[in-house]
Design a protein around this motif. Structure first.
Motif, PDB file in Angstrom:
ATOM      1  N   PHE A 292       0.829  -1.201   0.000  1.00  0.00           N
ATOM      2  CA  PHE A 292       0.000   0.000   0.000  1.00  0.00           C
ATOM      3  C   PHE A 292       0.865   1.252   0.000  1.00  0.00           C
ATOM      4  CE2 PHE A 292      -2.748   3.167   2.185  1.00  0.00           C
ATOM      5  CZ  PHE A 292      -3.779   3.195   1.261  1.00  0.00           C
ATOM      6  N   GLU A 293       1.955   1.205   0.724  1.00  0.00           N
ATOM      7  CA  GLU A 293       2.895   2.327   0.718  1.00  0.00           C
ATOM      8  C   GLU A 293       3.428   2.573  -0.694  1.00  0.00           C
ATOM      9  OE1 GLU A 293       6.836   3.818   3.224  1.00  0.00           O
ATOM     10  OE2 GLU A 293       6.392   1.679   3.074  1.00  0.00           O
ATOM     11  N   LYS A 294       3.740   1.479  -1.389  1.00  0.00           N
ATOM     12  CA  LYS A 294       4.242   1.602  -2.763  1.00  0.00           C
ATOM     13  C   LYS A 294       3.170   2.189  -3.667  1.00  0.00           C
ATOM     14  CE  LYS A 294       7.508   0.915  -5.800  1.00  0.00           C
ATOM     15  NZ  LYS A 294       8.796   1.656  -5.705  1.00  0.00           N
ATOM     16  N   LEU A 295       1.926   1.787  -3.463  1.00  0.00           N
ATOM     17  CA  LEU A 295       0.827   2.315  -4.274  1.00  0.00           C
ATOM     18  C   LEU A 295       0.714   3.827  -4.100  1.00  0.00           C
ATOM     19  CD1 LEU A 295      -2.657   0.736  -4.750  1.00  0.00           C
ATOM     20  CD2 LEU A 295      -2.501   3.139  -4.144  1.00  0.00           C
ATOM     21  N   LEU A 296       0.830   4.291  -2.857  1.00  0.00           N
ATOM     22  CA  LEU A 296       0.747   5.730  -2.611  1.00  0.00           C
ATOM     23  C   LEU A 296       1.919   6.473  -3.244  1.00  0.00           C
ATOM     24  CD1 LEU A 296      -0.338   5.708   1.161  1.00  0.00           C
ATOM     25  CD2 LEU A 296      -1.791   6.123  -0.843  1.00  0.00           C
ATOM     26  N   GLU A 297       3.068   5.813  -3.323  1.00  0.00           N
ATOM     27  CA  GLU A 297       4.242   6.432  -3.945  1.00  0.00           C
ATOM     28  C   GLU A 297       4.035   6.642  -5.439  1.00  0.00           C
ATOM     29  OE1 GLU A 297       7.717   4.137  -3.294  1.00  0.00           O
ATOM     30  OE2 GLU A 297       7.867   4.579  -1.157  1.00  0.00           O
ATOM     31  N   ILE A 298       3.599   5.597  -6.132  1.00  0.00           N
ATOM     32  CA  ILE A 298       3.537   5.666  -7.601  1.00  0.00           C
ATOM     33  C   ILE A 298       2.220   6.238  -8.111  1.00  0.00           C
ATOM     34  CG2 ILE A 298       5.168   3.760  -7.829  1.00  0.00           C
ATOM     35  CD1 ILE A 298       2.895   1.911  -8.487  1.00  0.00           C
ATOM     36  N   HIS A 299       1.226   6.405  -7.204  1.00  0.00           N
ATOM     37  CA  HIS A 299      -0.060   6.989  -7.614  1.00  0.00           C
ATOM     38  C   HIS A 299      -0.412   8.139  -6.673  1.00  0.00           C
ATOM     39  CE1 HIS A 299      -0.982   3.994 -10.675  1.00  0.00           C
ATOM     40  NE2 HIS A 299      -0.658   3.034  -9.815  1.00  0.00           N
TER      41      HIS A 299
ATOM     42  N   GLU B  84      -2.012  10.610  -7.245  1.00  0.00           N
ATOM     43  CA  GLU B  84      -3.386  11.071  -7.483  1.00  0.00           C
ATOM     44  C   GLU B  84      -4.390  10.366  -6.566  1.00  0.00           C
ATOM     45  OE1 GLU B  84      -2.624   7.838 -10.676  1.00  0.00           O
ATOM     46  OE2 GLU B  84      -1.496   9.292  -9.454  1.00  0.00           O
ATOM     47  N   SER B  85      -3.946   9.279  -5.904  1.00  0.00           N
ATOM     48  CA  SER B  85      -4.840   8.543  -4.994  1.00  0.00           C
ATOM     49  C   SER B  85      -4.891   9.163  -3.603  1.00  0.00           C
ATOM     50  CB  SER B  85      -4.387   7.087  -4.881  1.00  0.00           C
ATOM     51  OG  SER B  85      -3.138   7.008  -4.192  1.00  0.00           O
ATOM     52  N   HIS B  86      -3.966  10.087  -3.306  1.00  0.00           N
ATOM     53  CA  HIS B  86      -3.908  10.658  -1.970  1.00  0.00           C
ATOM     54  C   HIS B  86      -5.209  11.383  -1.634  1.00  0.00           C
ATOM     55  CE1 HIS B  86       0.797  10.759  -1.978  1.00  0.00           C
ATOM     56  NE2 HIS B  86       0.293   9.587  -2.327  1.00  0.00           N
ATOM     57  N   GLU B  87      -5.662  11.205  -0.433  1.00  0.00           N
ATOM     58  CA  GLU B  87      -6.905  11.777   0.091  1.00  0.00           C
ATOM     59  C   GLU B  87      -8.153  11.179  -0.554  1.00  0.00           C
ATOM     60  OE1 GLU B  87      -6.627  16.094   1.376  1.00  0.00           O
ATOM     61  OE2 GLU B  87      -5.184  16.064  -0.297  1.00  0.00           O
ATOM     62  N   LYS B  88      -7.960  10.162  -1.422  1.00  0.00           N
ATOM     63  CA  LYS B  88      -9.105   9.524  -2.084  1.00  0.00           C
ATOM     64  C   LYS B  88      -9.300   8.068  -1.659  1.00  0.00           C
ATOM     65  CE  LYS B  88      -8.715  12.449  -6.192  1.00  0.00           C
ATOM     66  NZ  LYS B  88      -8.463  12.470  -7.661  1.00  0.00           N
ATOM     67  N   ILE B  89      -8.278   7.474  -1.058  1.00  0.00           N
ATOM     68  CA  ILE B  89      -8.378   6.081  -0.607  1.00  0.00           C
ATOM     69  C   ILE B  89      -7.859   5.976   0.823  1.00  0.00           C
ATOM     70  CG2 ILE B  89      -8.150   5.082  -2.919  1.00  0.00           C
ATOM     71  CD1 ILE B  89      -5.223   4.433  -2.230  1.00  0.00           C
ATOM     72  N   THR B  90      -8.407   5.018   1.569  1.00  0.00           N
ATOM     73  CA  THR B  90      -7.964   4.754   2.941  1.00  0.00           C
ATOM     74  C   THR B  90      -7.914   3.248   3.156  1.00  0.00           C
ATOM     75  OG1 THR B  90      -8.964   6.793   3.766  1.00  0.00           O
ATOM     76  CG2 THR B  90      -8.476   5.083   5.391  1.00  0.00           C
ATOM     77  N   LEU B  91      -6.832   2.804   3.737  1.00  0.00           N
ATOM     78  CA  LEU B  91      -6.720   1.393   4.113  1.00  0.00           C
ATOM     79  C   LEU B  91      -7.125   1.255   5.573  1.00  0.00           C
ATOM     80  CD1 LEU B  91      -5.858  -1.560   3.660  1.00  0.00           C
ATOM     81  CD2 LEU B  91      -3.521  -0.883   4.272  1.00  0.00           C
TER      82      LEU B  91
ATOM     83  N   ASP C 100       4.526 -10.922  -4.692  1.00  0.00           N
ATOM     84  CA  ASP C 100       4.957  -9.999  -5.744  1.00  0.00           C
ATOM     85  C   ASP C 100       4.360  -8.622  -5.443  1.00  0.00           C
ATOM     86  OD1 ASP C 100       5.420  -8.526  -8.030  1.00  0.00           O
ATOM     87  OD2 ASP C 100       4.645 -10.034  -9.422  1.00  0.00           O
ATOM     88  N   ARG C 101       5.177  -7.721  -4.891  1.00  0.00           N
ATOM     89  CA  ARG C 101       4.676  -6.410  -4.481  1.00  0.00           C
ATOM     90  C   ARG C 101       4.108  -5.633  -5.659  1.00  0.00           C
ATOM     91  NH1 ARG C 101       9.008  -3.136  -1.387  1.00  0.00           N
ATOM     92  NH2 ARG C 101       8.900  -5.068  -0.173  1.00  0.00           N
ATOM     93  N   HIS C 102       4.759  -5.727  -6.796  1.00  0.00           N
ATOM     94  CA  HIS C 102       4.271  -5.023  -7.989  1.00  0.00           C
ATOM     95  C   HIS C 102       2.876  -5.506  -8.356  1.00  0.00           C
ATOM     96  CE1 HIS C 102       4.252  -3.131 -11.945  1.00  0.00           C
ATOM     97  NE2 HIS C 102       3.917  -4.303 -12.467  1.00  0.00           N
ATOM     98  N   ASP C 103       2.654  -6.813  -8.309  1.00  0.00           N
ATOM     99  CA  ASP C 103       1.339  -7.357  -8.654  1.00  0.00           C
ATOM    100  C   ASP C 103       0.292  -6.937  -7.631  1.00  0.00           C
ATOM    101  OD1 ASP C 103      -0.175  -9.320 -10.433  1.00  0.00           O
ATOM    102  OD2 ASP C 103      -0.595 -10.147  -8.445  1.00  0.00           O
ATOM    103  N   MET C 104       0.680  -6.883  -6.358  1.00  0.00           N
ATOM    104  CA  MET C 104      -0.251  -6.439  -5.317  1.00  0.00           C
ATOM    105  C   MET C 104      -0.721  -5.008  -5.588  1.00  0.00           C
ATOM    106  SD  MET C 104      -0.332  -8.395  -2.125  1.00  0.00           S
ATOM    107  CE  MET C 104       0.456  -7.543  -0.779  1.00  0.00           C
TER     108      MET C 104
ATOM    109  N   TRP D 103      -4.889  -1.375  -7.489  1.00  0.00           N
ATOM    110  CA  TRP D 103      -5.202  -0.205  -8.319  1.00  0.00           C
ATOM    111  C   TRP D 103      -6.302  -0.539  -9.329  1.00  0.00           C
ATOM    112  CZ3 TRP D 103      -4.807   4.651  -7.655  1.00  0.00           C
ATOM    113  CH2 TRP D 103      -4.861   5.555  -8.723  1.00  0.00           C
ATOM    114  N   GLN D 104      -6.280  -1.768  -9.845  1.00  0.00           N
ATOM    115  CA  GLN D 104      -7.333  -2.216 -10.759  1.00  0.00           C
ATOM    116  C   GLN D 104      -8.687  -2.168 -10.059  1.00  0.00           C
ATOM    117  OE1 GLN D 104      -6.786  -6.223 -12.272  1.00  0.00           O
ATOM    118  NE2 GLN D 104      -8.934  -6.400 -12.885  1.00  0.00           N
ATOM    119  N   ALA D 105      -8.739  -2.625  -8.810  1.00  0.00           N
ATOM    120  CA  ALA D 105      -9.993  -2.613  -8.060  1.00  0.00           C
ATOM    121  C   ALA D 105     -10.453  -1.188  -7.772  1.00  0.00           C
ATOM    122  CB  ALA D 105      -9.822  -3.384  -6.755  1.00  0.00           C
TER     123      ALA D 105
END
Length: 756
Positions: free
Chosen positions: A567-574, A576-583, A696-700, A705-707
């Motif tokens: 999830f940390e990696k997702l926030l790094e590379i996206h 645009e997701s900040h303030e729009k998703i919460t885990l 596989d962190r990349h696949d996670m 992100w697909q969901a």
């Protein structure tokens, strides 16, 4: 008594009653020394040692006398083995000398210090002079038996000579020796006139003929073990009537037609002010209510589980009622365990040795022989309780890895019972499971069942894979896994699964039965007005962001730390997701005394702190971490409001949380997305889930992100497909189908005739 016996056709043959009588006589009488004397190679004897019904020998003489080892560790008996080795010219010398005898077909079985061949009698006769001459030239003996088997052995070595050498080595009284066999390669055992001998029923005619004039040899009409028992009585080697009277005291036959053997009671025991009271079980998965539902007013039943005995053991109640109104004929037979026994058997040994191994973390497993002894004893006591509560021919249903050894003890105590086993946890492949020091005992015990169930086909095949390395199995039936299960669509998918095997003449069936959930319980929760208010409250709290929900117990197998890092990696590379998703990560606490869990908790909290420190805004915290147990009603509220359920165990037997989420969303006609580890058992069942590889962190990141970006229409289609599966295959159907499979398996077993 010193019993030297052939195996096939002798010690492994005879009626079930005769075999049990002889085996238990040997196990209960330490004055009997048992020696296996067989034509099998040592490797082929090992599967017999894994059969819990067969007593372990003190010594093994195999390879038609060419190998002599102790029965416990299979180490050579010296100097006997060295003497034989010096007599053996070597395999290649024998094979080179026999080069050109095309009618000799080498047996493809394990063999040492001998060369064994197949050849029919009519083909052999013209070759006899040449074969004997070659044997003399290279310093060998040659033996032919059963009109088929030809053995080249070291000079002067045979079953009889090796028994003689062992007898001399141990200084055995010749008057107490009984030898038993059924074929011509046993003949040398009968030539010592001071020994007693028996040719069991259906022996090779040539053996009968060669021993017909020997007063020290009994020709019995009884097969196998029956012939040995007759010889013991005939030669007055033991007082058989006196010894067998107390050997197998018949377990008290109870009245229960169905017996559940589970480590957990069907109620929770709560101690207040020194008194124990019963409460409804808190477990939300519905297994216990489903198992209880089979004990209607007409069916007498028993539930075997452990309970901690206090300092005053006399105050312990073995029998307790569950609910006299709902289950008037159901009784709990509680196995009294001390707190120390529970700590070792369940909290320490099961969790430190078996739990990590079953989930493929073999490097984390620790094996302790003293703890294993406690585990064995606890299983024996569970089996004793089950045997005493079961009616004649009753069905005993045993649950999970804590009770692996119960089938073996139970089969010995009550061979009349129908025994079924369901494995609730994952079952790993042979390269993992074979690390277990006691794998032979465990697999040998499970193969005493009539039916063995697992969640998914992959786990069935893993068990078969392990069993094939323990003893010879004949696979009788296989079937396709589709359409019920995924085949090549996930890591735990499979195309074909084994349905039935034959082991030592017994037919055993296996099946895949993924546990379902209790949808009615979720519906009742959702229908409550106060629950609807909770759902609305949570929805208002989470308004403005897409919620990714994670619910799991604190355990390294669940992959929570790996998910948070992804999830940390997702926030790094996206960004645009900040303030729009919460885990929202709900982590149920584990046992405080297990250090590995406490270390994991610290790592998770550090990762959460780092992420929130890096990315938080005044109005947004990316990770909300709850380290607590939540009431099931609260979890249902979370399920109802979560846009995405992210479940990523590194390995899981099934995973009921995924089904609970799908059920909640399906009942509410929602469009929630399920991102699911392809290493969870439920991945083989739930078509419509977005499968991910938690290693596989990349696949996670990609699948999450697909969901996040999935259109509602696609999400609804996927959810509809998953919900139809969860709704149809609920917990009640699981229980009914399992019991139905057991009854059919027993019926087919009774009709089965093992081919000769």
């Amino acid at each position: 008594m010193f019993l030297a016996t052939d195996l096939d056709g002798t010690f492994l043959a005879g009626s079930t009653e005769d075999r049990l009588t002889l085996y238990q006589l040997i196990e209960s009488n330490h004055d009997i020394q048992l020696v296996f004397v067989t034509g099998r190679g040592l490797e082929s004897v090992l599967p017999i040692l894994a059969d819990p019904m067969v007593p372990r020998p003190d010594y093994i003489i195999c390879d038609v006398g060419a190998t002599i080892v102790d029965g416990e560790h299979q180490q050579p008996i010296q100097p006997l083995q060295s003497d034989i080795e010096h007599q053996w010219p070597g395999e290649h010398i024998v094979l080179n000398a026999l080069n050109g005898f095309d009618r000799l077909v080498r047996q493809d079985v394990p063999q040492q210090r001998r060369c064994s061949f197949y050849i029919n009698q009519d083909e052999l006769e013209p070759l006899i002079p040449d074969l004997i001459e070659i044997a003399n030239q290279i310093g060998c003996d040659v033996i032919y038996s059963v009109n088929r088997y030809l053995d080249y052995l070291p000079k002067g070595v045979n079953k009889g000579s090796s028994v003689q050498a062992l007898v001399n080595h141990l200084n055995i009284n010749h008057k107490r020796i009984l030898v038993a066999g059924d074929s011509l390669n046993d003949l040398q055992m009968y030539l010592q006139s001071s020994w007693k001998g028996v040719c069991v029923g259906d022996s090779e005619p040539a053996l009968y003929e060669a021993t017909k004039n020997k007063d020290n040899v009994l020709h019995s009409n009884r097969l196998g073990c029956g012939g040995i028992l007759e010889a013991i009585e005939h030669f007055e080697l033991l007082n058989l009537k006196e010894l067998t009277a107390g050997v197998r005291p018949k377990a008290r036959c109870g009245k229960s037609e169905l017996v559940i053997v589970y480590h957990r009671l069907p109620y929770d025991e709560v101690f207040e002010n020194g008194k124990c009271t019963q409460q409804q079980p808190k477990s939300p998965n519905g297994i216990i209510p489903t198992l209880l539902s089979f004990f209607g007013p007409e069916r007498a039943g028993a539930w075997i589980a452990w309970s901690i005995v206090g300092k005053d053991k006399t105050a312990f109640q073995r029998y307790t009622a569950v609910n006299k109104e709902q289950y008037p004929n159901l009784v709990c037979s509680r196995v009294d365990l001390t707190k120390n026994e529970v700590d070792i058997f369940y909290k320490r040994f099961s969790k430190e040795a078996f739990w990590p191994l079953l989930h493929t973390f073999w490097e984390r497993a620790t094996f302790n022989e003293d703890h294993w002894s406690v585990y064995v004893e606890v299983n024996r006591r569970f089996a004793q309780h089950a045997a005493e509560e079961s009616a004649e021919g009753a069905l005993v249903w045993i649950h999970d890895y804590n009770l692996w050894l119960v089938p073996a003890f139970l089969r010995e105590l009550r061979p009349d019972l129908k025994i079924a086993f369901f494995h609730h946890t994952y079952f790993p492949s042979a390269d993992i499971f074979n690390v277990v020091p006691w794998r032979h005992q465990i697999i040998g015990s499970l193969l005493q069942c009539d039916y063995i169930g697992f969640h998914i086909p992959r786990q069935v095949e893993n068990f078969i894979d392990v069993a094939l390395g323990v003893m010879p199995l004949n696979i009788l039936e296989r079937e396709g896994c589709a359409p019920r299960f995924l085949t090549y669509g996930c890591a735990v998918g499979l195309d074909q699964v084994t349905k039935a095997v034959e082991v030592n003449g017994r037919r055993i069936e296996l099946g895949a039965h993924p546990v379902g959930i209790d949808l009615n319980r979720i519906k009742k929760i959702l229908d409550k007005s106060e629950q609807q208010e909770k759902i609305e409250h949570v929805r208002s709290e989470w308004a403005g962001t897409k919620v990714i929900l994670s619910v799991e117990r604190l355990d390294y197998t669940k992959g929570l730390l790996e998910k948070i890092i992804a999830f940390e990696k997702l926030l790094e590379i996206h960004p645009e997701s900040h303030e729009k998703i919460t885990l929202v990560a709900v982590c149920v606490p584990a046992a405080q005394e297990i250090q590995v869990y406490q270390d994991l908790k610290i790592q998770i909290e550090q990762a959460v702190g780092r992420i929130n420190g890096r990315f938080s805004k005044l109005s947004w915290v990316p990770v909300k971490f709850f380290y607590r147990s939540l009431p099931f009603e609260d979890l249902v509220g979370y399920y109802a409001n979560a846009d995405i359920m992210w479940i990523t165990p590194l390995r899981d037997g099934l995973n009921l949380v995924a089904k609970e989420y799908v059920a909640t969303q399906g009942i509410l006609h929602g469009h929630g997305k399920l991102v699911l580890s392809e290493f969870a058992g439920v991945a083989a069942e739930l078509r419509g889930a977005i499968l991910t590889n938690p290693h596989d962190r990349h696949d996670m990141v990609q699948k999450c992100w697909q969901a996040i970006n999935m259109e509602d229409a696609e999400a609804q289609d996927r959810l509809r497909e998953m919900f139809s599966i969860v709704e149809y295959n609920d917990i009640d159907r699981w229980g009914r189908e399992f019991l139905s499979s057991v009854e059919l398996a027993v019926q087919r077993q009774q009709e089965y005739s093992c081919p000769i």
